[in-house]
Design a protein around this motif. Structure first.
Motif, PDB file in Angstrom:
ATOM      1  N   ALA A  91       0.840  -1.204   0.000  1.00 58.22           N
ATOM      2  CA  ALA A  91       0.000   0.000   0.000  1.00 58.22           C
ATOM      3  C   ALA A  91       0.875   1.254   0.000  1.00 58.22           C
ATOM      4  CB  ALA A  91      -0.916   0.007   1.215  1.00 58.22           C
ATOM      5  N   ILE A  93       0.920   5.781  -1.158  1.00 61.67           N
ATOM      6  CA  ILE A  93       0.345   6.989  -1.768  1.00 61.67           C
ATOM      7  C   ILE A  93       1.463   7.998  -2.019  1.00 61.67           C
ATOM      8  CG2 ILE A  93      -1.977   6.753  -0.792  1.00 61.67           C
ATOM      9  CD1 ILE A  93      -1.114   8.814   1.369  1.00 61.67           C
ATOM     10  N   SER A 145       9.253  -0.538  -2.038  1.00 68.55           N
ATOM     11  CA  SER A 145       9.862   0.786  -1.922  1.00 68.55           C
ATOM     12  C   SER A 145       9.667   1.489  -3.259  1.00 68.55           C
ATOM     13  CB  SER A 145      11.332   0.646  -1.528  1.00 68.55           C
ATOM     14  OG  SER A 145      11.953   1.899  -1.490  1.00 68.55           O
ATOM     15  N   SER A 146      10.683   2.136  -3.765  1.00 68.09           N
ATOM     16  CA  SER A 146      10.590   2.879  -5.028  1.00 68.09           C
ATOM     17  C   SER A 146      11.988   3.361  -5.398  1.00 68.09           C
ATOM     18  CB  SER A 146       9.674   4.095  -4.831  1.00 68.09           C
ATOM     19  OG  SER A 146       9.806   5.006  -5.903  1.00 68.09           O
ATOM     20  N   PRO A 189      10.465  -0.320  -7.454  1.00 66.32           N
ATOM     21  CA  PRO A 189      10.095  -0.166  -8.865  1.00 66.32           C
ATOM     22  C   PRO A 189      10.512   1.198  -9.414  1.00 66.32           C
ATOM     23  CG  PRO A 189       8.200  -0.873  -7.524  1.00 66.32           C
ATOM     24  CD  PRO A 189       9.282  -0.436  -6.580  1.00 66.32           C
TER      25      PRO A 189
END
Ligand code: NAD
Length: 250
Positions: A91, A93, A145-146, A189
């Motif tokens: 999850a 945002i 994560s990112s 990603p």
């Protein structure tokens, strides 16, 4: 007997793709969704997962809140028992706002959703994992994560902080539970086409996409495949796998 996997934010995007992959891999899947409007979407994802012959449970939970995470874990145990084998903290945002105009409410919400949810869920699930994990029957925590957790992104300071926090905490937990049959890894990603990116200014997005060495924005399957690899890779823990088309090289 099928093992149990919990995934947060399973209604759409990366979460839905990873949830289906979990079903394909033979797990019973618990899908946590956030808003009432996501219920039908989540039911559709669950129906697709059940085609693999496994069972699903859908639970409405705002994972930024500890009491909702408790409700989610309790519902899982009531339905499938306490042998939870996989937790995917997905999850998330974003605000997309500069650091002058952003409000404390906005950035606190990003930290609560992207980082605190991971703290709550791992705190609640680890005692069940440790009670049955072993070298031959490993449990896995995969945290989304990112690339924003690896490098800076303009107008994403709170997001980058939350995602870097996810990486730091994953490494610490990987060390804390190494040798006890619990592996903790991250996926960071790059740009993947989901609702999260559809909400971003499309001119900015196209300009960013043009800078990806592989030349295109990734698909949700790229992340589901990365998750599958991490779940199968018995010697991999405390790592960050970043499917990003060469956008960020670690
Ligand atoms: P998305 O917006 O399609 O999905 C986000 C999911 O999180 C949704 O299912 C939403 O309902 C859920 N969610 C949001 N707040 C929640 C809350 N408080 N409680 C429970 N669920 C909540 O976005 P996505 O692209 O599928 O993103 C999934 C994850 O991947 C996020 O953590 C995001 O930061 C990360 N990510 C995405 C990209 C990308 O390019 N799409 C890149 C890097 C990282």
């Amino acid at each position: 007997m099928a093992k149990t996997a919990i995934i947060t934010g399973g209604s759409r995007g990366l979460g839905a793709a990873m949830a289906k992959k979990l079903g394909e891999m033979g797990f019973n899947v618990v899908l946590a969704y956030h808003s009432a409007s996501s219920e039908k979407l989540t039911e559709e994802v669950a129906a697709e997962i059940e085609k693999f012959g496994v069972e699903t449970l859908i639970v409405r939970a705002d994972v930024s809140k500890f009491e909702d995470c408790e409700k989610l874990v309790k519902a899982t145990i009531d339905r499938f028992g306490d042998r939870i084998s996989v937790l995917v903290n997905n999850a998330g945002i974003t605000n997309n706002c500069n650091w002058i105009d952003i409000t404390p409410d906005q950035y606190e919400r990003v930290i609560a959703t992207n980082l605190m949810s991971f703290m709550h869920m791992t705190h609640l699930v680890l005692p069940y994992m440790i009670s049955h994990s072993s070298k031959d029957d490993q449990c896995n925590i995969v945290n989304i994560s990112s690339v924003g957790g690896l490098t800076g992104v303009i107008n994403q300071a709170d997001y980058c902080a939350s995602k870097a926090g996810v990486i730091g905490m994953s490494r610490a937990l990987a060390l804390e539970y190494a040798g006890k049959g619990i592996r903790v890894n991250c996926i960071a990603p790059g740009m993947i086409m989901t609702d999260m990116l559809r909400g971003v200014n499309q001119d900015e997005l196209n300009a960013l996409a043009a800078t990806i060495p592989e030349g295109y924005i990734g698909g949700v399957h790229d992340i589901a495949d990365a998750m599958e690899y991490l779940l199968k890779a018995n010697y991999v823990t405390g790592q960050v796998l970043s499917p990003n088309g060469g956008f960020v090289m670690q």
